[in-house]
Enzyme design. Sequence first.
Site, PDB file in Angstrom:
ATOM      1  N   HIS A  64      24.315  20.345 103.093  1.00  0.00           N
ATOM      2  CA  HIS A  64      24.228  19.487 101.917  1.00  0.00           C
ATOM      3  C   HIS A  64      24.183  20.304 100.636  1.00  0.00           C
ATOM      4  O   HIS A  64      23.554  21.367 100.571  1.00  0.00           O
ATOM      5  CB  HIS A  64      22.973  18.618 101.972  1.00  0.00           C
ATOM      6  CG  HIS A  64      23.122  17.393 102.818  1.00  0.00           C
ATOM      7  ND1 HIS A  64      24.121  16.469 102.613  1.00  0.00           N
ATOM      8  CD2 HIS A  64      22.375  16.935 103.872  1.00  0.00           C
ATOM      9  CE1 HIS A  64      23.993  15.490 103.501  1.00  0.00           C
ATOM     10  NE2 HIS A  64      22.950  15.751 104.278  1.00  0.00           N
ATOM     11  N   CYS A  99      28.775  19.430  99.077  1.00  0.00           N
ATOM     12  CA  CYS A  99      29.093  18.618  97.911  1.00  0.00           C
ATOM     13  C   CYS A  99      28.706  19.327  96.627  1.00  0.00           C
ATOM     14  O   CYS A  99      27.829  20.198  96.622  1.00  0.00           O
ATOM     15  CB  CYS A  99      28.334  17.291  97.995  1.00  0.00           C
ATOM     16  SG  CYS A  99      28.890  16.247  99.352  1.00  0.00           S
TER      17      CYS A  99
END
Length: 366
Positions: free
Chosen positions: A167, A223
């Site tokens: 993440h 991301c």
Amino acid sequence: MPLLVDCSNCKTPLQLPPGANSIRCAICHAITRIHHDPRSLPPGPPPPHSFYPPPPPPPHRAPVVPPSSYHGALTPPPIAGRKKAVIIGITYRKSRYELKGCINDAKCMKFLLMNRFKFPETEILMLTEEERDPHRIPTKENIRMAMAWLVAGCRAGDSLVFHFSGHGSQQRNYNGDEVDGYDETLCPLDFVTKGMIVDDEINDTIVKPLPPGAKLHAIIDACHSGTMLDLPFLCRMNGSGQYVWEDHRPRSGRWKGTSGGEVFSFSGCDDDQTSADTSALSKVTSTGAMTYCFIQAIERGHAGTYGNMLNAMRAAIRNTDTSSGGGVVTSLLTMLLTGGSGAGLRQEPQLSSNEGFDVYRKPFSL
């Protein structure tokens, strides 16, 4: 300083004036001619009847390598450097942020580095939830230690790799060193309790210490990762392959480059985009879309230059059919925290560097 030569007739030592080619002996009057510059010859031992005391023994010195050993080169040959890598894959198991393909990414990257680029296994530090060593679990503290290990003792000729699959997120920037007003962050396994790793810290730890002659490649499959290393320049490339280097040097004047080395960062998407964790590419198992396309570009011979590499990765993601495989975006964290949404593979891999260069001329190599 006068030099000693032996008379060609009576062997009496004679003092040869500097630059003279001949000398007459005062004893036998014979003329001794000098055909070679005696300064280029090693001095021989003085004759037994010399009036001069023998010279003292030379001081001990380390052996000198003769210039002929360099085969005519003006400088010594370059020293082969070490290859070191940190590979991190985090799936956040049994949490609301769980991913599927990140450990697969880590294993594939390790295989690539060892078999394609000859990185020694002993110089690859893997951090995943599958590791038994507690120091190799991808917690915030362990990731910090791994980054410090990567650049420790770095010198000219070294090639370093930092790979992260997991993440990524953003947080508001307050010191004015971000063009878009946000810091990019990596999410360690324990980010909920320990917090995230901010791009400023990543830059301070693995970018700024890099010395001249060393290089670092970062592959960030997360991301909001376009400027995750906070490098001064971002390559803006359109669909036709035309590019310009966008200046991301902070207005505050804070230096975000290296200490002379080279840094190249391939990231899964732009700072305002999400990256996919999907089975649509491999058709077999879940992987990070960016890691998969990075490896495939190399294996299929599309990585001759940095520009070719970036184009190949973007084309692979752009042409991916997600109707059968589906895409679970690794921005699930962002969606839960901010209420955003995302679907499909709408990401565009990015390239950033500590300096601008011709991406179609510079050869790619790890």
